[in-house]
Scaffold this active site. Structure first.
Site: not given
Length: 469
Positions: A133, A443, A439
């Protein structure tokens, strides 16, 4: 700063005394080679600095260029013991890149009238990216849509800082990967799965390379029935191999394409370790036993890419996961001694990821020995994040640096109040650029990603300037 040394000319011929440009390089402490090709004079400059990879580049009085195969006098660059060790605080590669930029700017000024007819030149034609991610530019939403699963990062405020809309990135703006693309003058790397879903022609959609990284990528090859929640690095390589035939038809074409491409493998491993901790409730010491297998899988993936023709690769380590909000929430009941009093991070977790990064660097060193013609760089993800955690004010961040900007209504240790960013009721901080974490999943904000990318770009010196029409 020690002075450099002049090499012989191209092809081993003795060169004439260098011009003032060559003398400049010698004075800065670089090895300099002088030669001619097609009636034009070229210089080869190379240097190393402590702890840095060898940096070398070619340029002429008319154009900035580097060659896939360096003349034999320059091959000494591979033996770093023969290279001058530059002790200046400015990395040798950064100095060389700056010098090339200055020279390139000066040359551009003298050839401005011909710029419209000149071919545009880049170090690389394309970027191929693998990872999780931290590198996903939009694969995850495409996969989730296939399964009818809603992905919060397709909703505001994701993407609000730079793009003004969600793009599938787990960030308020750009990821670490986006900044090297911009620096090289390339488009931001498009997500492979999103383009396939839209039915775009692969040969045109991925002319500058695709991004194969999905949000929940793991390193170990496991049960694909959990797709899309866990996608192995091996599966990403399968996607790459399935695309290869549409990008190049012959071995020669593939070698040319991948030889002028930059390959990124960004932050693989953290999901393996986190999943083990969450699914089994195991200890950090038990997770540590997984590290050699994870490193082995990464190494085999790199070897596989090299076999396909990759010659320039950047492989990042893991970040300091003992500081990220979801890990801190998972271990919210840990005793006081488990935390670093200076940062509030979990000491044992960070030691785990230091161990991972150490083994990864040792493995990369072995791969370099086996493939001396391949440029394989390690990108440090851990140290820049720790620097921002330890001195948030220095980077313009708020003092509550471990708190996420979006989603959670309180500090990381109040798990009962956590709401996912993008979900109803989520709260977004007033200034994302003053936060390290975007978040509650850990991240990073665009501001943090840019600091990390700047560190990578200052320590990773691309050596090949491929032509692009």
């Amino acid at each position: 700063m020690p002075h450099g040394r002049q090499w012989g000319g191209v092809g081993g011929k003795r060169a004439e005394a260098p011009s003032p440009v060559g003398q400049q390089l010698l004075g800065l402490g670089f090895f300099v080679g002088v030669g001619s090709r097609d009636g034009k004079e070229y210089y080869a400059a190379a240097a190393t600095s402590p702890g840095r990879s060898c940096c070398r580049a070619y340029f002429s009085s008319e154009l900035v260029r580097s060659f896939p195969t360096l003349p034999s006098p320059v091959h000494a660059c591979a033996q770093q013991r023969e290279m001058p060790q530059i002790t200046s605080p400015v990395p040798a590669c950064a100095v060389l890149l700056l010098l090339l930029l200055v020279l390139g700017s000066a040359e551009a000024a003298t050839t401005a009238s011909r710029s419209s007819a000149a071919r545009h030149r880049r170090r690389y034609d394309s970027i191929f990216s693998f990872g999780d991610s931290f590198a996903d530019t939009g694969n995850n939403p495409a996969v989730f849509a296939w399964y009818g699963v809603s992905d919060p990062n397709t909703r505001p405020p994701y993407g609000s800082t730079f793009f003004g809309r969600p793009t599938g990135r787990n960030c308020d703006g750009r990821l670490v990967l986006d900044f090297p693309a911009e620096s090289l003058g390339l488009p931001l790397v498009p997500p492979f799965l999103a383009r396939k879903r839209n039915g775009d022609r692969e040969s045109s959609a991925f002319r500058h390379g695709p991004n194969f990284a999905p949000e929940h990528a793991v390193d170990a090859d496991g049960d694909d029935s959990v797709f899309p929640l866990n996608v192995s690095l091996s599966m990403q390589l399968q996607w790459f191999e399935s695309l290869k035939t549409s990008l190049c038809a012959t071995l020669k074409e593939c070698l040319e394409l991948f030889g002028c491409s930059l390959f990124f493998v960004v932050e693989i491993g953290i999901n393996d370790y986190d999943s083990f901790l969450l699914d089994t409730g195991g200890s950090v010491q038990q997770v540590k036993a997984l590290v050699p297998d994870v490193i082995s899988t990464i190494s085999m993936a790199i070897e596989r890419l090299i076999k396909h023709g990759a010659t320039s690769l950047v492989v990042s380590g893991t970040l300091s996961a003992g500081c990220i909000p979801p890990i801190l929430a998972l271990f919210a009941g840990a005793d006081t001694a488990s935390y670093d009093p200076r940062t509030g991070c979990l000491k044992e977790l960070n030691e785990l990821f230091v161990h991972h990064n150490t083994l990864l660097q040792e493995s990369l060193a072995k791969i370099r020995d086996n493939h001396p013609d391949v440029e394989l760089a390690y990108a440090d993800f851990f140290s820049p994040v720790m620097a921002m955690v330890e001195s948030p004010g220095k980077y313009g961040f708020d003092e509550d640096v471990l708190d996420a900007c979006c989603g959670g209504l309180g500090s990381y240790d109040d798990s009962s109040r956590v709401i996912a960013c993008g979900d109803p009721g989520a709260v977004t901080c007033e200034n994302p650029s003053a936060r390290l974490f975007w978040d509650g999943s850990g991240h990073l904000t665009e501001a943090a990603n840019q600091y990390i990318a700047d560190e990578w770009l200052s320590s990773i010196c691309p050596v090949r300037l491929c032509l692009f029409d």
